[in-house]
Design a protein around this motif. Structure first.
Motif, PDB file in Angstrom:
ATOM      1  N   ARG A  29     -17.765 -27.072 -31.365  1.00 32.70           N
ATOM      2  CA  ARG A  29     -17.960 -28.291 -30.578  1.00 32.70           C
ATOM      3  C   ARG A  29     -17.815 -27.999 -29.079  1.00 32.70           C
ATOM      4  O   ARG A  29     -18.584 -28.513 -28.260  1.00 32.70           O
ATOM      5  CB  ARG A  29     -16.966 -29.369 -31.026  1.00 32.70           C
ATOM      6  N   ASP A  30     -16.837 -27.184 -28.730  1.00 31.96           N
ATOM      7  CA  ASP A  30     -16.670 -26.825 -27.319  1.00 31.96           C
ATOM      8  C   ASP A  30     -17.863 -26.015 -26.813  1.00 31.96           C
ATOM      9  O   ASP A  30     -18.329 -26.214 -25.682  1.00 31.96           O
ATOM     10  CB  ASP A  30     -15.382 -26.032 -27.128  1.00 31.96           C
ATOM     11  N   TRP A  31     -18.370 -25.109 -27.643  1.00 29.86           N
ATOM     12  CA  TRP A  31     -19.533 -24.331 -27.214  1.00 29.86           C
ATOM     13  C   TRP A  31     -20.783 -25.199 -27.131  1.00 29.86           C
ATOM     14  O   TRP A  31     -21.642 -24.969 -26.287  1.00 29.86           O
ATOM     15  CB  TRP A  31     -19.752 -23.131 -28.135  1.00 29.86           C
ATOM     16  N   ALA A  32     -20.879 -26.194 -27.995  1.00 25.90           N
ATOM     17  CA  ALA A  32     -21.999 -27.133 -27.895  1.00 25.90           C
ATOM     18  C   ALA A  32     -21.954 -27.847 -26.549  1.00 25.90           C
ATOM     19  O   ALA A  32     -22.982 -28.000 -25.867  1.00 25.90           O
ATOM     20  CB  ALA A  32     -21.942 -28.157 -29.032  1.00 25.90           C
ATOM     21  N   ALA A  33     -20.770 -28.273 -26.128  1.00 32.53           N
ATOM     22  CA  ALA A  33     -20.624 -28.934 -24.837  1.00 32.53           C
ATOM     23  C   ALA A  33     -20.910 -27.969 -23.696  1.00 32.53           C
ATOM     24  O   ALA A  33     -21.521 -28.351 -22.684  1.00 32.53           O
ATOM     25  CB  ALA A  33     -19.210 -29.510 -24.705  1.00 32.53           C
ATOM     26  N   THR A  34     -20.506 -26.722 -23.849  1.00 37.52           N
ATOM     27  CA  THR A  34     -20.734 -25.714 -22.809  1.00 37.52           C
ATOM     28  C   THR A  34     -22.217 -25.415 -22.648  1.00 37.52           C
ATOM     29  O   THR A  34     -22.736 -25.323 -21.531  1.00 37.52           O
ATOM     30  CB  THR A  34     -19.956 -24.425 -23.146  1.00 37.52           C
ATOM     31  N   VAL A  35     -22.918 -25.274 -23.767  1.00 36.17           N
ATOM     32  CA  VAL A  35     -24.363 -25.039 -23.722  1.00 36.17           C
ATOM     33  C   VAL A  35     -25.065 -26.229 -23.083  1.00 36.17           C
ATOM     34  O   VAL A  35     -25.951 -26.073 -22.237  1.00 36.17           O
ATOM     35  CB  VAL A  35     -24.904 -24.774 -25.141  1.00 36.17           C
ATOM     36  N   ASP A  76     -27.914 -28.173 -32.324  1.00 34.54           N
ATOM     37  CA  ASP A  76     -28.702 -29.138 -31.547  1.00 34.54           C
ATOM     38  C   ASP A  76     -28.690 -28.773 -30.060  1.00 34.54           C
ATOM     39  O   ASP A  76     -29.732 -28.833 -29.383  1.00 34.54           O
ATOM     40  CB  ASP A  76     -28.144 -30.547 -31.725  1.00 34.54           C
ATOM     41  N   ALA A  77     -27.522 -28.402 -29.554  1.00 32.86           N
ATOM     42  CA  ALA A  77     -27.416 -28.040 -28.139  1.00 32.86           C
ATOM     43  C   ALA A  77     -28.222 -26.790 -27.832  1.00 32.86           C
ATOM     44  O   ALA A  77     -28.911 -26.710 -26.804  1.00 32.86           O
ATOM     45  CB  ALA A  77     -25.951 -27.833 -27.765  1.00 32.86           C
ATOM     46  N   LEU A  78     -28.178 -25.812 -28.728  1.00 32.69           N
ATOM     47  CA  LEU A  78     -28.927 -24.567 -28.516  1.00 32.69           C
ATOM     48  C   LEU A  78     -30.431 -24.822 -28.585  1.00 32.69           C
ATOM     49  O   LEU A  78     -31.202 -24.292 -27.778  1.00 32.69           O
ATOM     50  CB  LEU A  78     -28.507 -23.517 -29.544  1.00 32.69           C
ATOM     51  N   THR A  95     -26.782 -16.386 -20.809  1.00 27.32           N
ATOM     52  CA  THR A  95     -27.823 -17.313 -21.244  1.00 27.32           C
ATOM     53  C   THR A  95     -27.444 -17.934 -22.576  1.00 27.32           C
ATOM     54  O   THR A  95     -26.566 -17.441 -23.289  1.00 27.32           O
ATOM     55  CB  THR A  95     -29.166 -16.590 -21.419  1.00 27.32           C
ATOM     56  N   CYS A  96     -28.163 -19.002 -22.924  1.00 26.62           N
ATOM     57  CA  CYS A  96     -27.915 -19.659 -24.204  1.00 26.62           C
ATOM     58  C   CYS A  96     -28.308 -18.759 -25.376  1.00 26.62           C
ATOM     59  O   CYS A  96     -27.716 -18.837 -26.458  1.00 26.62           O
ATOM     60  CB  CYS A  96     -28.669 -20.981 -24.266  1.00 26.62           C
ATOM     61  N   GLY A  97     -29.289 -17.907 -25.174  1.00 24.35           N
ATOM     62  CA  GLY A  97     -29.657 -16.962 -26.220  1.00 24.35           C
ATOM     63  C   GLY A  97     -28.529 -15.998 -26.517  1.00 24.35           C
ATOM     64  O   GLY A  97     -28.251 -15.680 -27.682  1.00 24.35           O
ATOM     65  N   ALA A  98     -27.852 -15.508 -25.480  1.00 20.25           N
ATOM     66  CA  ALA A  98     -26.719 -14.602 -25.674  1.00 20.25           C
ATOM     67  C   ALA A  98     -25.550 -15.338 -26.320  1.00 20.25           C
ATOM     68  O   ALA A  98     -24.817 -14.765 -27.141  1.00 20.25           O
ATOM     69  CB  ALA A  98     -26.295 -13.994 -24.340  1.00 20.25           C
ATOM     70  N   VAL A  99     -25.372 -16.607 -25.969  1.00 13.03           N
ATOM     71  CA  VAL A  99     -24.333 -17.412 -26.609  1.00 13.03           C
ATOM     72  C   VAL A  99     -24.616 -17.544 -28.101  1.00 13.03           C
ATOM     73  O   VAL A  99     -23.727 -17.378 -28.942  1.00 13.03           O
ATOM     74  CB  VAL A  99     -24.221 -18.796 -25.951  1.00 13.03           C
ATOM     75  N   ALA A 100     -25.856 -17.823 -28.453  1.00 13.07           N
ATOM     76  CA  ALA A 100     -26.218 -17.944 -29.869  1.00 13.07           C
ATOM     77  C   ALA A 100     -25.957 -16.642 -30.604  1.00 13.07           C
ATOM     78  O   ALA A 100     -25.446 -16.638 -31.737  1.00 13.07           O
ATOM     79  CB  ALA A 100     -27.690 -18.344 -30.001  1.00 13.07           C
ATOM     80  N   ARG A 101     -26.271 -15.540 -29.965  1.00 13.35           N
ATOM     81  CA  ARG A 101     -26.075 -14.229 -30.591  1.00 13.35           C
ATOM     82  C   ARG A 101     -24.589 -13.988 -30.869  1.00 13.35           C
ATOM     83  O   ARG A 101     -24.217 -13.509 -31.944  1.00 13.35           O
ATOM     84  CB  ARG A 101     -26.644 -13.143 -29.674  1.00 13.35           C
ATOM     85  N   HIS A 102     -23.731 -14.320 -29.900  1.00 13.99           N
ATOM     86  CA  HIS A 102     -22.303 -14.111 -30.103  1.00 13.99           C
ATOM     87  C   HIS A 102     -21.726 -15.120 -31.087  1.00 13.99           C
ATOM     88  O   HIS A 102     -20.845 -14.771 -31.891  1.00 13.99           O
ATOM     89  CB  HIS A 102     -21.567 -14.204 -28.757  1.00 13.99           C
ATOM     90  N   GLN A 103     -22.219 -16.354 -31.053  1.00 14.32           N
ATOM     91  CA  GLN A 103     -21.743 -17.351 -32.003  1.00 14.32           C
ATOM     92  C   GLN A 103     -22.019 -16.932 -33.446  1.00 14.32           C
ATOM     93  O   GLN A 103     -21.199 -17.155 -34.343  1.00 14.32           O
ATOM     94  CB  GLN A 103     -22.398 -18.701 -31.709  1.00 14.32           C
TER      95      GLN A 103
END
Length: 265
Positions: A55-61, A98-100, A121-129
């Protein structure tokens, strides 16, 4: 098999790993059972960490480029009742996805890895998530006595993602320059070079060779190398399985130095 997943694949695999995590939670005899690979947590604590973190990462993205990480405002607390908890976990994952989807892979985003080899970037965030969810899904499966190997595509991308995101730094290595080689039996290898300029990784073409992209830099031979399946390598670098589970050659003490190293940044 490539080592870097497309954005759509990352989102699909995040959803799949989240589903597998919830299945482990649903099958546990109790939410108060201790997680062997995270001994300071119960299974409920682990689930709470997963839900609140997504949830926090969704808000961050959703916030885009920002000086600090965002927090989910007014988010409901993790419920103690199992069915409600799994529904809360599913909602947490959907908020992140949804945020990504809304942001896309190239939009800037706050990250904690500013000096790494991974972009902010959001792509790198998705990769780490994906990797966070994959490893914690393994934790949950171990807790219920049903550990499964990491999916091949997740694991192979995970070795590189860990080296590029979690290890790379511009802080000086406080010991003699050296290199660590990681060999996945699936046919991919990476070299982590550490010296006065910090730590940087690159793909290498074959075990024991000099990195193609940096043939004139760093040591000619690794101080230590580790070989296993990509899944085993990921679990090793995240301290889920011991070094004895893999094949190590060279100075094993170098891994102790690497694990103890705390870069200044």
């Amino acid at each position: 098999m490539t080592t870097t997943l497309e954005f759509a694949d990352l989102l699909q695999l995040i959803d799949e790993r989240s589903t597998a995590f919830r299945a482990a939670v649903a099958s546990a005899p109790s939410l108060d059972v201790q997680v062997p690979t995270c001994p300071e947590w119960t299974l409920f604590d682990l689930a709470q960490h997963i839900g609140e973190g997504r949830r926090d990462w969704a808000a961050t993205v959703a916030a885009g480029p920002a000086p600090t990480k965002s927090a989910a405002e007014g988010a409901p607390a993790a419920p103690r009742e199992r069915e409600a908890l799994t529904a809360w976990l599913a909602e947490s994952t959907e908020q992140l996805l949804d945020a990504l989807r809304e942001a896309g892979p190239d939009r800037g985003c706050w990250t904690w890895w500013g000096a790494s080899q991974s972009p902010q970037t959001c792509g790198a965030v998705a990769r780490h998530q994906l990797q966070q969810l994959a490893v914690h899904t393994y934790d949950a499966q171990v807790t219920v006595g049903a550990p499964e190997p990491l999916p091949d595509e997740v694991a192979l991308d995970g070795v590189e993602e860990f080296l590029f995101t979690c290890v790379a730094t511009t802080s000086a290595w406080p010991h003699k320059p050296t290199a660590f080689d990681f060999h996945a039996t699936e046919g991919h290898s990476w070299r982590l070079t550490v010296d006065g300029d910090g730590a940087r990784s690159t793909r290498i073409s074959a075990p024991g060779t000099t990195p193609v992209a940096a043939a004139d830099e760093g040591p000619n031979a690794a101080g230590v190398s580790v070989r296993g399946t990509a899944g085993e390598l990921v679990l090793f670098v995240y301290d889920r399985i011991p070094a004895d589970s893999l094949k190590l050659d060279g100075d094993r003490g170098l891994f102790d130095l690497l694990q103890a190293w705390e870069p200044e940044e």
